[in-house]
Motif scaffolding. Structure first.
Motif, PDB file in Angstrom:
ATOM      1  N   LEU A 149       0.764  -1.093  -0.010  1.00 33.09           N
ATOM      2  CA  LEU A 149      -0.023   0.521  -0.293  1.00 33.09           C
ATOM      3  C   LEU A 149       0.816   1.204  -0.672  1.00 33.09           C
ATOM      4  CD1 LEU A 149      -2.630  -0.330   2.681  1.00 33.09           C
ATOM      5  CD2 LEU A 149      -2.183  -1.351   0.206  1.00 33.09           C
ATOM      6  N   ASN A 150       0.337   2.700  -0.484  1.00 29.17           N
ATOM      7  CA  ASN A 150       1.345   3.949  -0.555  1.00 29.17           C
ATOM      8  C   ASN A 150       0.040   4.912  -0.810  1.00 29.17           C
ATOM      9  OD1 ASN A 150       0.710   4.148  -3.138  1.00 29.17           O
ATOM     10  ND2 ASN A 150       1.860   2.541  -3.274  1.00 29.17           N
ATOM     11  N   GLN A 151       0.364   5.767  -0.620  1.00 29.27           N
ATOM     12  CA  GLN A 151      -0.471   6.896  -0.243  1.00 29.27           C
ATOM     13  C   GLN A 151      -1.130   7.753  -1.941  1.00 29.27           C
ATOM     14  OE1 GLN A 151      -0.087  10.251   2.062  1.00 29.27           O
ATOM     15  NE2 GLN A 151       1.431   8.525   3.576  1.00 29.27           N
ATOM     16  N   GLN A 152      -0.073   7.041  -2.837  1.00 26.63           N
ATOM     17  CA  GLN A 152      -0.651   7.042  -4.110  1.00 26.63           C
ATOM     18  C   GLN A 152      -1.542   6.066  -5.024  1.00 26.63           C
ATOM     19  OE1 GLN A 152       2.921   7.302  -3.283  1.00 26.63           O
ATOM     20  NE2 GLN A 152       2.200   9.612  -2.943  1.00 26.63           N
ATOM     21  N   CYS A 153      -1.642   5.387  -4.195  1.00 25.12           N
ATOM     22  CA  CYS A 153      -3.311   4.298  -4.489  1.00 25.12           C
ATOM     23  C   CYS A 153      -3.816   4.728  -4.467  1.00 25.12           C
ATOM     24  CB  CYS A 153      -2.688   3.220  -4.070  1.00 25.12           C
ATOM     25  SG  CYS A 153      -4.180   1.897  -4.134  1.00 25.12           S
ATOM     26  N   LYS A 154      -4.986   4.680  -5.718  1.00 22.36           N
ATOM     27  CA  LYS A 154      -5.969   5.367  -5.475  1.00 22.36           C
ATOM     28  C   LYS A 154      -7.751   4.331  -5.566  1.00 22.36           C
ATOM     29  CE  LYS A 154      -4.202   9.420  -5.806  1.00 22.36           C
ATOM     30  NZ  LYS A 154      -4.394   9.879  -4.608  1.00 22.36           N
ATOM     31  N   GLU A 155      -7.212   3.176  -5.781  1.00 20.89           N
ATOM     32  CA  GLU A 155      -8.437   2.013  -5.703  1.00 20.89           C
ATOM     33  C   GLU A 155      -7.509   0.571  -4.925  1.00 20.89           C
ATOM     34  OE1 GLU A 155     -10.087   1.657  -9.357  1.00 20.89           O
ATOM     35  OE2 GLU A 155      -8.195   0.018 -10.366  1.00 20.89           O
ATOM     36  N   VAL A 156      -8.943  -0.206  -4.612  1.00 19.27           N
ATOM     37  CA  VAL A 156      -8.595  -1.782  -3.933  1.00 19.27           C
ATOM     38  C   VAL A 156      -9.333  -2.430  -5.387  1.00 19.27           C
ATOM     39  CG1 VAL A 156      -7.588  -0.936  -2.232  1.00 19.27           C
ATOM     40  CG2 VAL A 156      -9.345  -1.312  -2.176  1.00 19.27           C
ATOM     41  N   LYS A 157      -8.990  -4.134  -5.238  1.00 19.34           N
ATOM     42  CA  LYS A 157     -10.085  -4.732  -5.686  1.00 19.34           C
ATOM     43  C   LYS A 157     -10.266  -5.515  -3.560  1.00 19.34           C
ATOM     44  CE  LYS A 157     -10.075  -4.337  -9.854  1.00 19.34           C
ATOM     45  NZ  LYS A 157     -11.182  -4.575 -10.083  1.00 19.34           N
ATOM     46  N   LEU A 158     -11.611  -5.635  -3.691  1.00 17.49           N
ATOM     47  CA  LEU A 158     -11.606  -6.860  -2.598  1.00 17.49           C
ATOM     48  C   LEU A 158     -12.114  -7.768  -3.142  1.00 17.49           C
ATOM     49  CD1 LEU A 158     -14.164  -4.119  -0.539  1.00 17.49           C
ATOM     50  CD2 LEU A 158     -11.798  -4.300  -0.148  1.00 17.49           C
ATOM     51  N   GLN A 159     -11.809  -8.687  -2.469  1.00 16.16           N
ATOM     52  CA  GLN A 159     -12.588 -10.396  -2.967  1.00 16.16           C
ATOM     53  C   GLN A 159     -12.792 -11.287  -2.279  1.00 16.16           C
ATOM     54  OE1 GLN A 159      -9.710 -12.634  -6.194  1.00 16.16           O
ATOM     55  NE2 GLN A 159      -9.058 -14.337  -4.277  1.00 16.16           N
ATOM     56  N   ASN A 160     -14.138 -11.894  -1.972  1.00 16.92           N
ATOM     57  CA  ASN A 160     -14.331 -12.852  -1.478  1.00 16.92           C
ATOM     58  C   ASN A 160     -13.847 -13.838  -1.229  1.00 16.92           C
ATOM     59  OD1 ASN A 160     -15.725 -13.652  -3.647  1.00 16.92           O
ATOM     60  ND2 ASN A 160     -17.826 -12.906  -2.708  1.00 16.92           N
ATOM     61  N   LYS A 161     -14.510 -15.046  -0.248  1.00 16.98           N
ATOM     62  CA  LYS A 161     -13.886 -16.412  -0.628  1.00 16.98           C
ATOM     63  C   LYS A 161     -14.461 -16.901  -1.488  1.00 16.98           C
ATOM     64  CE  LYS A 161     -15.508 -17.130   4.128  1.00 16.98           C
ATOM     65  NZ  LYS A 161     -15.491 -18.178   4.969  1.00 16.98           N
ATOM     66  N   GLU A 162     -14.878 -16.962  -2.584  1.00 13.87           N
ATOM     67  CA  GLU A 162     -15.647 -17.337  -3.676  1.00 13.87           C
ATOM     68  C   GLU A 162     -14.861 -16.795  -4.939  1.00 13.87           C
ATOM     69  OE1 GLU A 162     -18.371 -16.596  -1.017  1.00 13.87           O
ATOM     70  OE2 GLU A 162     -18.234 -18.448  -0.773  1.00 13.87           O
ATOM     71  N   GLY A 163     -13.994 -15.974  -4.661  1.00 13.90           N
ATOM     72  CA  GLY A 163     -13.150 -15.326  -5.773  1.00 13.90           C
ATOM     73  C   GLY A 163     -13.908 -14.062  -6.343  1.00 13.90           C
ATOM     74  N   LYS A 164     -14.492 -14.139  -5.808  1.00 12.58           N
ATOM     75  CA  LYS A 164     -15.697 -12.857  -7.174  1.00 12.58           C
ATOM     76  C   LYS A 164     -14.712 -11.509  -5.684  1.00 12.58           C
ATOM     77  CE  LYS A 164     -20.207 -10.718  -8.128  1.00 12.58           C
ATOM     78  NZ  LYS A 164     -21.988 -10.526  -7.787  1.00 12.58           N
ATOM     79  N   SER A 165     -14.586 -10.081  -6.875  1.00 13.84           N
ATOM     80  CA  SER A 165     -14.185  -8.870  -6.551  1.00 13.84           C
ATOM     81  C   SER A 165     -15.206  -7.572  -6.978  1.00 13.84           C
ATOM     82  CB  SER A 165     -12.544  -9.074  -7.039  1.00 13.84           C
ATOM     83  OG  SER A 165     -13.058  -8.367  -8.752  1.00 13.84           O
ATOM     84  N   TRP A 166     -14.383  -7.145  -6.467  1.00 11.43           N
ATOM     85  CA  TRP A 166     -14.777  -5.553  -6.046  1.00 11.43           C
ATOM     86  C   TRP A 166     -14.114  -4.228  -6.016  1.00 11.43           C
ATOM     87  CZ3 TRP A 166     -17.311  -9.971  -3.577  1.00 11.43           C
ATOM     88  CH2 TRP A 166     -18.236  -9.984  -3.995  1.00 11.43           C
ATOM     89  N   THR A 167     -14.475  -3.814  -7.227  1.00  6.85           N
ATOM     90  CA  THR A 167     -13.056  -2.694  -6.891  1.00  6.85           C
ATOM     91  C   THR A 167     -14.186  -1.217  -6.008  1.00  6.85           C
ATOM     92  OG1 THR A 167     -12.843  -3.073  -9.020  1.00  6.85           O
ATOM     93  CG2 THR A 167     -12.429  -0.520  -8.274  1.00  6.85           C
ATOM     94  N   ALA A 168     -13.260  -0.942  -5.443  1.00  2.00           N
ATOM     95  CA  ALA A 168     -13.274   0.637  -4.360  1.00  2.00           C
ATOM     96  C   ALA A 168     -12.063   1.061  -4.437  1.00  2.00           C
ATOM     97  CB  ALA A 168     -13.320  -0.882  -2.898  1.00  2.00           C
TER      98      ALA A 168
END
Length: 244
Positions: A149-168
């Motif tokens: 992680l760093n302060q230049q990062c503007k988004e992350v991917k959240l992934q649940n146990k089933e492997g499905k992901s969400w952008t935040a």
């Protein structure tokens, strides 16, 4: 976030993955579409010096993909990161279901050339009425020392146990001295049918320059200890654990 010089995408291996793997539409549109159709992808990894040629049919990797997966002993639940090095050459990094990088023993690999993905930081997140209403969830202050992680990062991917992901969205609060997830946290909670008080242990995966992956990972020993410590503080007592 600026487009990285070595763009990448990740794929969780779900049922049917051996017959082919689909390239995410966004990655395909930005980096692949318009490329020579019959030009095979060249996949390399730290497992060996061999380069595997895989045929792309539309947005799907097909012929040659099964041989690559068998050579790397890939299984359902693994997470694969493809990093484009140019001219349809991709470096592939494999992570197990616990989001830990799969280690391959290979005598010809120089340690200086090994991937720099960090995957050893876990943190506990609690779903609350406030962070769902505000669509904003703060990470622990200790996350400041996570190499992914760093302060230049503007988004992350959240992934649940089933492997499905969400952008935040991802940001840093100067006043709180902490990272936070927003614009996507509420949807992640709703889509996973979370109730207030639900707990997630996230494992952070990334190299400090590309979009980090935060995957729900309760199987790891470190993650279990976070949950034990959390409930110990709530009960006001010290949790006892058996040791072999």
């Amino acid at each position: 976030m600026e487009t990285p010089r070595e763009p990448h995408f990740f794929k969780p291996l779900l049922p049917g993955w051996q017959s082919g793997v689909a390239i995410p539409l966004d990655f395909y549109s930005k980096h692949i579409q318009g490329a020579e159709i019959n030009k095979p992808w060249k996949l390399r990894s730290d497992a060996s010096d061999q380069i595997w040629e895989v045929i792309r049919e539309g947005r799907t990797l097909t012929r040659g993909w099964k041989e690559f997966t068998e050579a790397h002993d890939l299984r359902i639940g693994d997470i694969i990161i493809f990093k484009h090095e140019g001219d349809m050459v991709f470096h592939v990094t494999s992570f197990g279901p616990s989001c830990c990088e799969i280690q391959y023993t290979h005598p010809h690999i120089d340690a200086d050339d090994a991937p720099t993905f960090s995957y050893d930081y876990c943190f506990l997140a609690e779903v609350t009425a406030t962070n769902q209403k505000d669509d904003k969830m703060f990470l622990p202050v200790e996350a400041m020392w996570c190499g992914a992680l760093n302060q230049q990062c503007k988004e992350v991917k959240l992934q649940n146990k089933e492997g499905k992901s969400w952008t935040a969205s991802f940001g840093f609060s100067e006043s709180d001295g902490a990272y936070y997830i927003s614009r996507g946290w509420r949807k992640f909670c709703r889509d996973n049918r979370c109730t207030n008080g639900a707990l997630f242990v996230f494992n952070v995966v990334g190299d400090g320059t590309t979009t980090p992956l935060l995957c729900v990972c309760p199987e790891r020993k470190e993650c279990t200890e976070l949950l034990i410590n959390h409930f110990s503080r709530i009960d006001g007592s010290i949790a006892s654990t058996s040791r072999n």
